[in-house]
Scaffold this motif. Structure first.
Motif, PDB file in Angstrom:
ATOM      1  N   LEU A 170       0.836  -1.202   0.000  1.00  0.00           N
ATOM      2  CA  LEU A 170       0.000   0.000   0.000  1.00  0.00           C
ATOM      3  C   LEU A 170       0.872   1.254   0.000  1.00  0.00           C
ATOM      4  CD1 LEU A 170      -2.845   1.364   0.370  1.00  0.00           C
ATOM      5  CD2 LEU A 170      -2.392   1.247   2.833  1.00  0.00           C
ATOM      6  N   LEU A 171       1.878   1.288   0.862  1.00  0.00           N
ATOM      7  CA  LEU A 171       2.744   2.464   0.948  1.00  0.00           C
ATOM      8  C   LEU A 171       3.578   2.643  -0.312  1.00  0.00           C
ATOM      9  CD1 LEU A 171       3.871   2.143   4.674  1.00  0.00           C
ATOM     10  CD2 LEU A 171       2.225   3.777   3.706  1.00  0.00           C
ATOM     11  N   ILE A 172       3.966   1.546  -0.941  1.00  0.00           N
ATOM     12  CA  ILE A 172       4.680   1.634  -2.216  1.00  0.00           C
ATOM     13  C   ILE A 172       3.765   2.216  -3.286  1.00  0.00           C
ATOM     14  CG2 ILE A 172       5.682   0.269  -4.095  1.00  0.00           C
ATOM     15  CD1 ILE A 172       6.715  -1.663  -1.912  1.00  0.00           C
ATOM     16  N   ASP A 173       2.543   1.681  -3.359  1.00  0.00           N
ATOM     17  CA  ASP A 173       1.592   2.154  -4.375  1.00  0.00           C
ATOM     18  C   ASP A 173       1.272   3.635  -4.205  1.00  0.00           C
ATOM     19  OD1 ASP A 173       1.530  -0.401  -5.386  1.00  0.00           O
ATOM     20  OD2 ASP A 173      -0.394  -0.942  -4.468  1.00  0.00           O
ATOM     21  N   ARG A 174       1.321   4.116  -2.967  1.00  0.00           N
ATOM     22  CA  ARG A 174       1.040   5.531  -2.704  1.00  0.00           C
ATOM     23  C   ARG A 174       2.272   6.420  -2.858  1.00  0.00           C
ATOM     24  NH1 ARG A 174      -2.794   5.473   2.757  1.00  0.00           N
ATOM     25  NH2 ARG A 174      -4.640   4.514   1.797  1.00  0.00           N
ATOM     26  N   GLU A 199       4.885   6.372  -0.906  1.00  0.00           N
ATOM     27  CA  GLU A 199       5.405   6.745   0.415  1.00  0.00           C
ATOM     28  C   GLU A 199       6.735   6.056   0.733  1.00  0.00           C
ATOM     29  OE1 GLU A 199       4.117   9.001   2.260  1.00  0.00           O
ATOM     30  OE2 GLU A 199       2.037   9.221   1.611  1.00  0.00           O
ATOM     31  N   ILE A 200       6.947   4.866   0.147  1.00  0.00           N
ATOM     32  CA  ILE A 200       8.149   4.079   0.395  1.00  0.00           C
ATOM     33  C   ILE A 200       8.679   3.585  -0.951  1.00  0.00           C
ATOM     34  CG2 ILE A 200       8.999   1.898   1.369  1.00  0.00           C
ATOM     35  CD1 ILE A 200       7.290   2.275   3.747  1.00  0.00           C
ATOM     36  N   ASP A 201       9.986   3.539  -1.073  1.00  0.00           N
ATOM     37  CA  ASP A 201      10.620   3.066  -2.297  1.00  0.00           C
ATOM     38  C   ASP A 201      10.562   1.539  -2.358  1.00  0.00           C
ATOM     39  OD1 ASP A 201      12.205   2.469  -4.461  1.00  0.00           O
ATOM     40  OD2 ASP A 201      13.934   3.635  -3.796  1.00  0.00           O
ATOM     41  N   ALA A 202      10.033   1.016  -3.467  1.00  0.00           N
ATOM     42  CA  ALA A 202       9.901  -0.432  -3.612  1.00  0.00           C
ATOM     43  C   ALA A 202      11.258  -1.130  -3.539  1.00  0.00           C
ATOM     44  CB  ALA A 202       9.212  -0.771  -4.932  1.00  0.00           C
ATOM     45  N   ALA A 203      12.321  -0.446  -3.960  1.00  0.00           N
ATOM     46  CA  ALA A 203      13.645  -1.071  -3.984  1.00  0.00           C
ATOM     47  C   ALA A 203      14.230  -1.251  -2.593  1.00  0.00           C
ATOM     48  CB  ALA A 203      14.598  -0.244  -4.844  1.00  0.00           C
ATOM     49  N   THR A 204      13.746  -0.485  -1.624  1.00  0.00           N
ATOM     50  CA  THR A 204      14.336  -0.539  -0.278  1.00  0.00           C
ATOM     51  C   THR A 204      13.319  -0.884   0.800  1.00  0.00           C
ATOM     52  OG1 THR A 204      13.994   1.852   0.002  1.00  0.00           O
ATOM     53  CG2 THR A 204      16.110   1.140  -0.910  1.00  0.00           C
ATOM     54  N   VAL A 205      12.113  -1.308   0.400  1.00  0.00           N
ATOM     55  CA  VAL A 205      11.085  -1.590   1.393  1.00  0.00           C
ATOM     56  C   VAL A 205      11.528  -2.744   2.296  1.00  0.00           C
ATOM     57  CG1 VAL A 205       9.807  -3.206  -0.080  1.00  0.00           C
ATOM     58  CG2 VAL A 205       8.614  -1.973   1.761  1.00  0.00           C
ATOM     59  N   SER A 206      11.270  -2.602   3.585  1.00  0.00           N
ATOM     60  CA  SER A 206      11.581  -3.633   4.568  1.00  0.00           C
ATOM     61  C   SER A 206      10.680  -3.406   5.764  1.00  0.00           C
ATOM     62  CB  SER A 206      13.043  -3.562   5.002  1.00  0.00           C
ATOM     63  OG  SER A 206      13.285  -2.364   5.715  1.00  0.00           O
TER      64      SER A 206
END
Length: 373
Positions: free
Chosen positions: A215-219, A221-228
């Motif tokens: 959800l946060l990636i789609d918005r 808010e967070i980079d998909a490459a570094t999400v954790s």
């Protein structure tokens, strides 16, 4: 989900000659006891049964003192096959862990967020009692006035739906901590006197799991490459006024049961296979396809932080499952208990090759290439 199995030699498994699979043999012994003394595991659609596994289970009764002897055991008992999904070239691996959470037995000004036991009006649903029109995904519902309906979701529960029913096990300091225990499915609870109890999955509301990271990636808010897990926690801490709305996006809510901490301190919680998880050697798999107690070898060139900078290559045992673990080459590695295990688990999102170890006598059924779908 279509895939096929490709027979390979043990020498083709990346890193096999350096692996020490002895801990997997100890897990095989635990599976043997459960499958023969309590209840056999249900056979997944791939068709490997407990009966197929019995010769290996029985041979695992001896101790294997070194890595070479352990590898020789698996080479004698199993034939490795590469799992080849037809829609993509490789599989995908993530990881999970058992959090350790400070709690109080009762609420106070600081510890206000409860872990709940299973409610008495939560019922299992299958094709025999599912109401007409209810989403077939639901395997739990609420019995009310003689009828079964959808159980209230995360938001309704956190806004007080279960208050006053005496279902609280313990109270945590942080709603976010509680949420991530729900995601992991288990936790060790640490009380002020130093005593510890374990909570493990008992049931859920039945709603679909929705990943708040996605959800946060789609918005944006967070980079998909570094999400954790760490980056999601950091975002929630920095946006406390928006945290509820994001957490409520995942309507699924987990209920727990209390359990003792295992006598063997290093073991994890008892999972879906009804035996304790062996840290670093236990894998959650798609339960509809695979059978608990089957060994898998997972190899990933890009997953390096679990093994001191070296590419990951390790034998593991299928002992758990999860609603997000879907597909023949999809796995979730159990990294252990506590904060350090959480740091290891939170960064695992890697392409990986999956090799399934088929019991030698059963392997003839999977030669030549067998397609499954």
């Amino acid at each position: 989900m279509a895939f096929h199995l490709e027979p390979v030699s043990f020498s083709e498994l990346p890193g096999w000659s350096a692996d020490d699979p002895a801990p997997v043999i100890a897990s095989l012994r635990r599976c043997h006891r459960h499958a023969t003394e309590v209840k056999p595991y249900k056979t997944g659609s791939l068709g490997i049964s407990v009966g197929d596994l019995l010769p290996a289970f029985e041979a695992a009764g001896s101790d294997f003192s070194d890595a070479a002897a352990a590898r020789a055991f698996f080479e004698a008992q199993f034939v490795p096959f590469r799992i080849c999904p037809e829609e993509k070239r490789t599989g995908f691996v993530t990881a999970f862990y058992e959090p350790e959470i400070e709690v109080r037995a009762g609420p106070d000004a600081e510890f206000r967020f409860p872990f709940y036991r299973r409610p008495s009006d939560l019922v299992d649903i299958d094709d025999t009692n599912r109401p007409a029109g209810m989403d077939p995904y639901f395997v739990f519902g609420r019995r009310r006035d003689g009828r079964i309906e959808e159980f209230p979701d995360r938001r309704a529960i956190e806004e007080g739906f279960l208050s006053g029913r005496g279902l609280e096990i313990a109270y945590a300091r942080s709603k976010v901590d509680v949420f991530f225990v729900h995601v992991q499915g288990a936790a060790r609870l640490i009380y002020p006197d130093g005593s510890r109890r374990r909570i493990t999955y008992a049931a859920k509301t039945g709603h679909r799991f929705s990943a708040v990271g996605k959800l946060l990636i789609d918005r944006g808010e967070i980079d998909a490459a570094t999400v954790s897990m760490a980056s999601i926690r950091a975002w929630l801490a920095a946006h406390a006024d928006r945290a509820d709305e994001v957490l409520w996006h995942n309507r699924s809510f987990i209920f727990f049961r209390e359990a003792p901490v295992e006598e063997e301190e290093g073991l994890g919680p008892v999972a879906a296979a009804k035996v304790p998880l062996e840290p670093g050697r236990s894998l959650a798999v798609d339960r509809l396809i695979h059978t608990f107690g089957v060994p898998f070898y997972v190899a990933s060139e890009t997953l390096t932080h679990l093994d001191g900078g070296h590419p990951f290559g390790r034998l593991m045992l299928a002992l758990d499952t999860g609603s997000a673990i879907v597909g023949p080459a999809r796995g979730d590695i159990f990294t252990g208990s506590g904060d350090q295990a959480g740091e290891l688990a939170g960064c695992v999102r890697n392409d990986a090759e999956f090799f399934i170890f088929v019991p030698r006598a059963a392997s003839v059924r999977y030669r030549p290439q067998s397609s499954h779908g």
